[in-house]
Write an enzyme that holds these catalytic residues in place. Structure first.
Site, short mmCIF file in Angstrom:
data_model
loop_
_atom_site.label_atom_id
_atom_site.label_comp_id
_atom_site.label_asym_id
_atom_site.label_seq_id
_atom_site.Cartn_x
_atom_site.Cartn_y
_atom_site.Cartn_z
N PHE A 299 -10.66 -11.27 -23.21
CA PHE A 299 -9.64 -12.21 -22.51
C PHE A 299 -8.61 -12.75 -23.59
O PHE A 299 -7.30 -12.50 -23.40
CB PHE A 299 -10.29 -13.76 -22.20
CG PHE A 299 -9.50 -14.78 -21.65
CD1 PHE A 299 -9.62 -15.01 -20.42
CD2 PHE A 299 -8.76 -15.56 -22.33
CE1 PHE A 299 -8.65 -15.94 -19.85
CE2 PHE A 299 -8.09 -16.62 -21.80
CZ PHE A 299 -7.97 -16.63 -20.47
N ASP B 58 -22.23 -11.44 -16.77
CA ASP B 58 -21.87 -11.08 -18.08
C ASP B 58 -22.77 -11.64 -19.03
O ASP B 58 -22.17 -12.27 -20.08
CB ASP B 58 -20.23 -11.23 -18.28
CG ASP B 58 -19.87 -10.34 -19.63
OD1 ASP B 58 -20.67 -9.27 -19.93
OD2 ASP B 58 -19.10 -10.41 -20.07
#
Length: 791
Positions: free
Chosen positions: A484, A598
């Site tokens: 990210f 995840d």
């Protein structure tokens, strides 16, 4: 030698040798039996190169004997059986060439149990339950004769089962699975390149298929042949068509596609004029202009009776009414699996519409450049709403239905325009207020001109406030880096510490993760989930603000020799249980059903007391209340933590999170990463090494020395067994997270026996190839594997 004898020898040749050299352009000398030589139980006949063997075998749990062909390297996978409906009861069987030149299987009394019945040179005219490269599944449109694949009755009984697979090519070629005499699954129409009713045929896993018309009445399907690895299809005893390939590194078969995957792929689930969408609840709905034929059955979930038209078509009543001004029209339905029983004509797309409109019995049409014009005059059945690829189906509606549709548009469009205008106004007002006071904003945050994220009472932080809190995002305050973007430690003016997750401008998927994380985490609250304090959207900057976790993430302590000793067994067991409770909340107890996708040590944050909090919801997916699983074409996650059905098929569910949890448990106990190698057995993965020592009942070398002592040994052993139960290869063999917590927290003395887990070897060739080049998209079954290392 007679022609029939030559042909019988050729029959054995092609069965053994064409299989062996399916990826070659030609074949060479073969091993065979002759008129003077026979094959007696337990004799074996090998193909050149030793890839295939023909001989006698007995299925598991059976005393019967059969003649079959199997792979030399995988003896449990039998791909062809001769005497499947007449087993040998003892070891007196023999394969020989009979006096009429046919290959026969005989018992000790010289009774013929099977014969090739060869009259002309041929191959694969007697398939069993398997399709391999170069095998042909065919239909003769003149005689009606078919070469079909037929399932076994059970995994241990090769007698003909309930299911068969074959071609139907009278109008447009299609592949069917039949249950008895009724269709069970349908591939959709062949357009010269693919079967348009199989979404996954847009994947490389189906390259090489072809449908051929020999112009003599026979249409056959053959392939795939363009592979550099061994692949096969099996019609199993439950009616599933399963494609798998041989993984040379792991020495086992890997499933890459199967059908039917869900109820919507079962033929006619929603009945005539019903459409199926497995992502909706209920999965069945009537087409526009239709209503359930039997309301009571429909409301109970029995949709097979289908739907009926609400209003008569204008063309059916205009002769009586004399009103021809309001003609019927068509409603376009996109991304559809087109119905069965299509009629075909070679016209243009515009002519296709006119042709259907001019024929009152035509109730729908579609156009495909590889097929041409398709129209339907019977029931529209076996329709499915696809998510990505699919055809455009135009269904005929009465004029009144079309008017109603247009009226809705006239109402909806102004409402949408007004709503968007209101959103823009709110955005401008809130931005102005936020810049002045840094106050909270409700309702809507616009992300550029692409999307809008709706939130409930989520505070919005000023960019200047966050920049000051992090010393202008100074490197000294950087806590870590993920896919990210970077995460920074900050301190607000009131002294409160925060963690700022900043979207990297170079991140191709960061915006989508940002939106997803805001949607998910803003709606859930639990002591074992990290708390989202707010967000910041300012021009190109997009940030998420979390509570600061002073101990950072679990991997900092777990995989570092200098810190691992801090985590004694009590702390580790608390972390395991806390993560489990966080997952239970996501799966069952929150108002939303959330699959994390995840779960790994770097996404488990620790507070000052080492209590765990699950973080990073960028990949999470929200499920419907009655939804058990979903499929995706974009597999994202971290190698070593992904369940096999997710990694290979894109199918995820609660059980895929359970798999990741099991890996996490074994990592916490061993203090080693899932991708680590072991000095004692470097070829084994963490799961493989745990399984090896579990079978040998010697776990001392697996357990982290920092936590190994006599007082904790039995409890740690129980946790290892639970971890192994969580990483079973098949999702249905894994416990739910609620069952896991019961096992963790209760004094249960006897737990279920674990089977060999998935991914026992250290390197799977498929993932190894992906890891060598992170920019390369590795695709099987139209699944993109990205972020295979830590994000």
């Amino acid at each position: 030698m007679t022609n029939s004898r030559r042909n019988s020898q050729h029959f054995v040749h092609v069965i053994l040798v064409i299989l062996h050299c399916f990826n070659q352009g030609f074949c060479t000398e073969v091993d065979s039996i002759t008129s003077t030589q026979s094959l007696r139980d337990p004799g074996i006949l090998s193909s050149p190169g030793g890839v295939f063997k023909l001989g006698f075998f007995s299925p598991l749990n059976s005393t019967n004997s059969y003649v079959g062909i199997w792979y030399n390297f995988s003896e449990t996978v039998v791909i062809w059986v001769a005497n499947r409906d007449k087993p040998l009861r003892d070891s007196s069987g023999v394969v020989k060439i009979s006096g009429d030149g046919n290959i026969v299987v005989m018992n000790g009394e010289e009774e013929i149990l099977w014969s090739s019945n060869v009259s002309t040179s041929q191959s694969f005219q007697h398939p069993s339950d398997s399709i391999v490269p170069k095998m042909r599944i065919s239909e003769n449109t003149r005689t009606g004769e078919r070469v079909e694949v037929k399932s076994w009755r059970s995994p241990w009984d090769p007698i003909f089962g309930n299911f068969s697979l074959g071609m139907s090519s009278v109008i447009i070629p299609q592949v069917y699975i039949w249950k008895g005499s009724h269709p069970y699954w349908r591939s959709g129409q062949w357009n010269g390149q693919i079967f348009i009713g199989v979404q996954d045929m847009y994947s490389v896993s189906f390259d090489g298929f072809s449908v051929v018309n020999d112009r003599e009445g026979t249409v056959y399907l053959t392939g795939p042949v363009g592979f550099n690895f061994l692949t096969k299809f099996i019609l199993d005893w439950k009616g599933n068509l399963v494609q798998s390939y041989w993984d040379e590194h792991e020495r086992n078969w890997k499933i890459i596609w199967s059908a039917p995957k869900n109820d919507c792929e079962v033929y006619g689930t929603c009945g005539p004029f019903g459409s199926c969408n497995y992502l909706e609840s209920p999965t069945c709905s009537c087409l526009k202009g239709y209503e359930p034929k039997h309301w009571e059955e429909w409301e109970k979930g029995n949709w097979t009776s289908g739907c009926v038209r609400r209003r008569a078509l204008q063309c059916e009543v205009k002769n009586n009414s004399g009103d021809s001004s309001k003609e019927d029209g068509f409603l376009k339905m996109e991304l559809m699996k087109l119905p069965d029983f299509a009629e075909r004509s070679s016209t243009t797309e515009d002519q296709c519409r006119s042709q259907c409109l001019g024929n009152c019995s035509c109730i729908a049409y579609a156009y495909d450049s590889g097929i041409g014009c398709m129209s339907w005059s019977k029931n529209l059945i076996d329709i499915q709403q696809f998510q990505n690829w699919g055809g455009d189906l135009y269904i005929r509606l009465a004029h009144s239905e079309l008017d109603h549709h247009k009226d809705i548009k006239k109402i909806v469009i102004p409402v949408i325009f007004g709503f968007l205008t209101l959103c823009v106004c709110l955005f401008l007002c809130c931005t102005k207020m936020t810049r002045r006071r840094g106050v909270k904003r409700k309702e809507v945050i616009l992300l550029g001109d692409r999307s809008a994220v709706h939130m409930e009472e989520l505070p919005v932080f000023n960019l200047d406030t966050l920049a000051n809190a992090t010393s202008q995002f100074h490197e000294d305050n950087k806590l870590g880096q993920g896919g990210f973007g970077p995460v920074y430690r900050g301190k607000l003016e009131d002294g409160k510490e925060i963690a700022v997750k900043r979207l990297s401008k170079a991140s191709g998927q960061g915006l989508e993760e940002f939106m997803n994380e805001v949607l998910v985490i803003s709606k859930v609250q639990h002591r074992n989930l990290v708390r989202l304090l707010g967000c910041c959207v300012d021009k190109e900057e997009k940030m998420l603000i979390y509570e600061y976790m002073p101990k950072k993430s679990l991997d900092v302590f777990l995989f570092d020799e200098g810190h691992r000793g801090i985590l004694d067994w009590r702390k580790r067991s608390i972390i395991i249980e806390g993560v489990g409770r966080g997952l239970l909340y996501l799966h069952r107890d929150s108002r939303l059903k959330i699959i994390h996708r995840d779960l790994k040590p770097s996404n488990i944050l620790l507070d000052s007391n080492f209590n765990p909090k699950i973080s990073d919801f960028g990949m999470a997916r929200i499920f419907g209340s009655d939804q058990d699983q979903a499929d995706t074409r974009r597999v994202v996650g971290t190698y070593g933590y992904m369940a096999p059905e997710y990694a290979m098929e894109g199918r995820f569910s609660e059980k895929s999170d359970v798999f990741s949890f099991g890996v996490l448990v074994l990592e916490i106990i061993s203090g080693r990463k899932s991708t680590s190698s072991w000095i004692e057995t470097p070829s084994l993965s963490l799961l493989g090494y745990a399984w090896k020592l579990w079978k040998e009942e010697d776990l001392s070398t697996f357990i982290d020395p920092f936590i190994l002592n006599p007082s904790t040994k039995m409890e740690i052993r129980k946790h290892i067994q639970i971890g192994l139960l969580c990483v079973q290869e098949f999702a249905e063999d894994r416990p739910s997270i609620s069952s896991v917590l019961v096992m963790l927290t209760s004094e249960i003395s006897s737990l279920p026996a674990a089977l060999q887990p998935a991914f026992t070897e250290r390197h799977a060739s498929f993932f190894k190839m992906c890891n060598e080049n992170r920019e390369t998209k590795c695709t099987l079954n139209n699944i993109s594997i990205t972020n295979l290392t830590g994000r």
